[in-house]
Design a protein around this motif. Structure first.
Motif, PDB file in Angstrom:
ATOM      1  N   LEU A  50       0.826  -1.206   0.000  1.00 26.11           N
ATOM      2  CA  LEU A  50       0.000   0.000   0.000  1.00 26.11           C
ATOM      3  C   LEU A  50       0.861   1.258   0.000  1.00 26.11           C
ATOM      4  CD1 LEU A  50      -2.841   1.188   0.117  1.00 26.11           C
ATOM      5  CD2 LEU A  50      -2.795   0.938   2.604  1.00 26.11           C
ATOM      6  N   SER A  51       1.999   1.186   0.668  1.00 26.03           N
ATOM      7  CA  SER A  51       2.885   2.351   0.739  1.00 26.03           C
ATOM      8  C   SER A  51       3.437   2.724  -0.638  1.00 26.03           C
ATOM      9  CB  SER A  51       4.045   2.063   1.703  1.00 26.03           C
ATOM     10  OG  SER A  51       4.782   0.926   1.274  1.00 26.03           O
ATOM     11  N   VAL A  52       3.535   1.759  -1.541  1.00 19.95           N
ATOM     12  CA  VAL A  52       4.008   2.037  -2.900  1.00 19.95           C
ATOM     13  C   VAL A  52       2.993   2.880  -3.664  1.00 19.95           C
ATOM     14  CG1 VAL A  52       4.464   0.952  -5.142  1.00 19.95           C
ATOM     15  CG2 VAL A  52       5.532   0.035  -3.082  1.00 19.95           C
ATOM     16  N   LEU A  53       1.710   2.602  -3.433  1.00 16.73           N
ATOM     17  CA  LEU A  53       0.664   3.229  -4.235  1.00 16.73           C
ATOM     18  C   LEU A  53       0.192   4.571  -3.686  1.00 16.73           C
ATOM     19  CD1 LEU A  53      -1.551   0.086  -5.015  1.00 16.73           C
ATOM     20  CD2 LEU A  53       0.295   1.059  -6.388  1.00 16.73           C
ATOM     21  N   THR A  54       0.088   4.704  -2.385  1.00 14.55           N
ATOM     22  CA  THR A  54      -0.500   5.918  -1.820  1.00 14.55           C
ATOM     23  C   THR A  54       0.414   7.123  -2.037  1.00 14.55           C
ATOM     24  OG1 THR A  54       0.402   5.284   0.341  1.00 14.55           O
ATOM     25  CG2 THR A  54      -1.904   4.782  -0.075  1.00 14.55           C
ATOM     26  N   ARG A  92      -4.233   2.023   7.574  1.00 11.55           N
ATOM     27  CA  ARG A  92      -2.804   1.674   7.547  1.00 11.55           C
ATOM     28  C   ARG A  92      -2.459   0.569   8.537  1.00 11.55           C
ATOM     29  NH1 ARG A  92      -2.408   7.402   6.859  1.00 11.55           N
ATOM     30  NH2 ARG A  92      -2.118   7.718   9.098  1.00 11.55           N
ATOM     31  N   LYS A  93      -3.306   0.382   9.551  1.00  7.38           N
ATOM     32  CA  LYS A  93      -3.023  -0.638  10.574  1.00  7.38           C
ATOM     33  C   LYS A  93      -3.632  -1.995  10.244  1.00  7.38           C
ATOM     34  CE  LYS A  93      -2.408   2.669  14.333  1.00  7.38           C
ATOM     35  NZ  LYS A  93      -2.781   3.077  15.702  1.00  7.38           N
ATOM     36  N   ILE A  94      -4.648  -2.008   9.388  1.00  9.04           N
ATOM     37  CA  ILE A  94      -5.295  -3.279   9.072  1.00  9.04           C
ATOM     38  C   ILE A  94      -5.051  -3.712   7.624  1.00  9.04           C
ATOM     39  CG2 ILE A  94      -7.086  -2.916  10.809  1.00  9.04           C
ATOM     40  CD1 ILE A  94      -9.016  -2.200   8.547  1.00  9.04           C
ATOM     41  N   SER A  95      -4.373  -2.867   6.851  1.00 12.30           N
ATOM     42  CA  SER A  95      -4.110  -3.200   5.446  1.00 12.30           C
ATOM     43  C   SER A  95      -2.704  -2.755   5.069  1.00 12.30           C
ATOM     44  CB  SER A  95      -5.138  -2.506   4.541  1.00 12.30           C
ATOM     45  OG  SER A  95      -4.814  -2.697   3.187  1.00 12.30           O
ATOM     46  N   GLU A  96      -1.899  -3.710   4.630  1.00  9.65           N
ATOM     47  CA  GLU A  96      -0.534  -3.400   4.197  1.00  9.65           C
ATOM     48  C   GLU A  96      -0.372  -3.529   2.687  1.00  9.65           C
ATOM     49  OE1 GLU A  96       1.792  -6.213   6.303  1.00  9.65           O
ATOM     50  OE2 GLU A  96       1.484  -5.287   8.278  1.00  9.65           O
ATOM     51  N   LYS A  97      -1.382  -4.099   2.019  1.00 11.60           N
ATOM     52  CA  LYS A  97      -1.295  -4.342   0.577  1.00 11.60           C
ATOM     53  C   LYS A  97      -2.541  -3.792  -0.112  1.00 11.60           C
ATOM     54  CE  LYS A  97      -0.841  -8.695   1.539  1.00 11.60           C
ATOM     55  NZ  LYS A  97      -0.519  -8.577   2.975  1.00 11.60           N
ATOM     56  N   ALA A  98      -2.443  -3.638  -1.435  1.00  8.55           N
ATOM     57  CA  ALA A  98      -3.567  -3.140  -2.225  1.00  8.55           C
ATOM     58  C   ALA A  98      -3.462  -3.664  -3.643  1.00  8.55           C
ATOM     59  CB  ALA A  98      -3.591  -1.616  -2.222  1.00  8.55           C
ATOM     60  N   LEU A  99      -4.598  -3.702  -4.338  1.00 11.67           N
ATOM     61  CA  LEU A  99      -4.589  -4.019  -5.767  1.00 11.67           C
ATOM     62  C   LEU A  99      -4.047  -2.821  -6.535  1.00 11.67           C
ATOM     63  CD1 LEU A  99      -8.128  -5.662  -6.153  1.00 11.67           C
ATOM     64  CD2 LEU A  99      -5.933  -6.803  -5.796  1.00 11.67           C
ATOM     65  N   ARG A 100      -3.278  -3.093  -7.563  1.00 13.97           N
ATOM     66  CA  ARG A 100      -2.671  -1.980  -8.293  1.00 13.97           C
ATOM     67  C   ARG A 100      -3.748  -1.104  -8.931  1.00 13.97           C
ATOM     68  NH1 ARG A 100      -0.437  -6.438 -11.612  1.00 13.97           N
ATOM     69  NH2 ARG A 100      -2.084  -6.910 -13.105  1.00 13.97           N
ATOM     70  N   TYR A 101      -3.536   0.199  -8.845  1.00 19.97           N
ATOM     71  CA  TYR A 101      -4.467   1.210  -9.356  1.00 19.97           C
ATOM     72  C   TYR A 101      -4.194   1.503 -10.824  1.00 19.97           C
ATOM     73  CZ  TYR A 101      -6.592   5.923  -9.658  1.00 19.97           C
ATOM     74  OH  TYR A 101      -7.318   7.028 -10.012  1.00 19.97           O
ATOM     75  N   ASP A 102      -2.937   1.427 -11.206  1.00 13.71           N
ATOM     76  CA  ASP A 102      -2.537   1.592 -12.598  1.00 13.71           C
ATOM     77  C   ASP A 102      -1.273   0.794 -12.818  1.00 13.71           C
ATOM     78  OD1 ASP A 102      -0.441   3.064 -11.521  1.00 13.71           O
ATOM     79  OD2 ASP A 102      -0.809   4.859 -12.719  1.00 13.71           O
ATOM     80  N   LEU A 103      -0.656   0.936 -13.977  1.00 15.59           N
ATOM     81  CA  LEU A 103       0.570   0.201 -14.277  1.00 15.59           C
ATOM     82  C   LEU A 103       1.813   1.084 -14.215  1.00 15.59           C
ATOM     83  CD1 LEU A 103      -0.680  -1.945 -17.320  1.00 15.59           C
ATOM     84  CD2 LEU A 103      -0.563  -2.611 -14.914  1.00 15.59           C
ATOM     85  N   THR A 104       1.621   2.398 -14.155  1.00 12.76           N
ATOM     86  CA  THR A 104       2.765   3.308 -14.206  1.00 12.76           C
ATOM     87  C   THR A 104       3.542   3.324 -12.897  1.00 12.76           C
ATOM     88  OG1 THR A 104       1.551   4.692 -15.757  1.00 12.76           O
ATOM     89  CG2 THR A 104       3.478   5.658 -14.744  1.00 12.76           C
TER      90      THR A 104
END
Length: 458
Positions: A50-54, A92-104
């Protein structure tokens, strides 16, 4: 056992064979074009940290990221105080990952992680699904494919020119001949903010005017007011939002408007540089339009930006992109410029359907069906089937002995262009009956002649 009817989440879809074949046709045109321009394939994981995307898509984009709950008892360490702090700190405390929002953004993360193995400039294309927690509507889905092409490691405006050329080639190959490629530059938007007396507020300006074609000018003005933009600046903005004309007509006007803005002049210089490269190639089929209201809401664009509209279809933009000089810097690799764009395949699909532009043979997988009359004809047909496949002809033998009407209906429904009929007379003579399902014509040929005929006509 639940008696609920099976269903899928809103904004997602099943794709049957006929649809998948059409989608693959679009993918193949895009892939061939990307590779023709020297781009290499890449794939990244469905999930990102998630930290990569936000923080990469602006506040509005961050709200549309699908978060994935942590495994196990994700509430075990959550206190009442955590619940009172609101959903953002709690997420941020219950989710560390996410589905990618885009490819860039995943691409930028890949570049940083693999910078020692990559040869720069690095040109990659990526065709994978992305997910957005958006409100589903026509042309807008929660799960959809993107087809991206990006270049990192060069500032050359040749890359921007080639984006225009690739967009034009793909869409013209697909039969879309009434297309407008709109472009702008974030430097122009920064210069406009400066010219109207809202220096440094280009981010708020971009978010608001990006909605101009959807909500209208008064709604944009009201949003600017809520963001604290002064009435004087809003008044100064109105004639700029109304600018129109050809590229050649707009550039001199913008020269005067932005004469005191370094960012504005940089934007105009880049646009002229891109157009100079395009002038070295044959004329594109698509119409090029400089649109000073084009903002694209994503916060990472820093240079030229693009958006593509099919004029004779009821659909929003089908492609967009731009230059993003600072994206890899967010991951610890500053000074690497990138530029890229994405095709919205689902929207392109809907447009091709609306305009009836899919070629008839795009729905064909099986090229020949061998009819099955009885055990003897089936035994005779097996080496024939093998000969077809060894010759590279997609073929199948109807698996059951059935009435010819049923087998012909099967061929019709699958859009199979040829049916081979092998009865007792054909088995004795070796002259097999080949039926063209599109014309209704039949002719008797031996197997070598049939193979030659199919190779010449498929």
């Amino acid at each position: 056992m639940s008696k609920d009817k099976p269903s899928i989440p809103k904004g997602t879809r099943d794709f049957g064979p006929a649809t998948v074949v059409k989608r693959n046709y679009i993918f193949s045109v895009i892939k061939r074009t990307f590779e023709k321009f020297g781009f290499q394939p890449l794939e990244t994981p469905t999930m990102e940290n998630l930290s990569v995307l936000t923080g990469k898509y602006g506040d509005e984009g961050d709200q549309l990221i699908f978060k994935i709950l942590n495994s196990g008892d994700f509430l075990a360490k959550i206190s009442g105080q955590d619940l009172e702090q609101g959903y953002k700190p709690l997420t941020r405390k219950i989710s560390e990952k996410a589905l990618r929002y885009d490819l860039t953004v995943p691409f930028a993360r890949y570049v940083v992680m693999n910078r020692n193995e990559i040869t720069f400039p690095f040109k990659r294309y990526q065709i994978q699904p992305v997910w957005r927690a958006d409100r589903p509507q026509r042309g807008r889905y929660r799960e959809f494919y993107q087809c991206d092409a990006d270049v990192v490691g060069t500032n050359s405006l040749l890359c921007e020119a080639e984006i225009v050329l690739m967009i034009d080639e793909v869409l013209s190959t697909l039969g879309l001949d009434d297309v407008t490629i709109k472009f702008n530059h974030r430097g122009l938007l920064a210069g406009i903010a400066e010219a109207i007396g809202a220096f440094g507020r280009e981010a708020d300006l971009c978010v608001a005017i990006d909605k101009l074609d959807k909500v209208g000018q008064e709604a944009v003005n009201q949003e600017l007011r809520t963001k604290g933009i002064s009435e004087e600046s809003i008044t100064n903005l109105q004639p700029i939002l109304g600018l129109s004309g050809s590229v050649e007509e707009l550039l001199p006007q913008l020269d005067k408007l932005l004469k005191d803005s370094a960012e504005g002049k940089r934007g105009l210089q880049d646009i002229r540089g891109m157009l100079a490269f395009l002038g070295s190639f044959s004329q594109t089929q698509a119409k090029l339009e400089l649109d000073v209201t084009l903002a694209r809401g994503l916060s990472y664009y820093t240079g030229c930006i693009f958006e593509v509209k099919v004029n004779n279809a009821q659909m929003g933009s089908i492609s967009g992109g731009g230059r993003y000089d600072n994206l890899t810097g967010m991951f610890g690799l500053p000074g690497v410029s990138g530029v890229g764009f994405s095709f919205g395949v689902d929207r392109i699909f809907d447009v091709l359907e609306e305009l009836n532009l899919f070629p008839q043979d795009s729905q064909t997988i099986t090229q020949v069906l061998i009819a099955n009359f009885d055990e003897a004809s089936m035994t005779y047909a097996l080496p024939v089937l093998q000969a077809f496949r060894q010759a590279g002809i997609s073929s199948e033998l109807y698996p059951d002995s059935a009435k010819l009407k049923k087998q012909m209906a099967y061929a019709d429904q699958k859009n199979i262009p040829y049916v081979l009929l092998i009865g007792s007379e054909e088995m004795q003579s070796g002259q097999l009956n080949l039926r063209n399902m599109r014309t209704g014509e039949q002719e008797k040929l031996d197997l070598p002649a049939i193979l030659a005929h199919l190779k010449n006509n498929l």
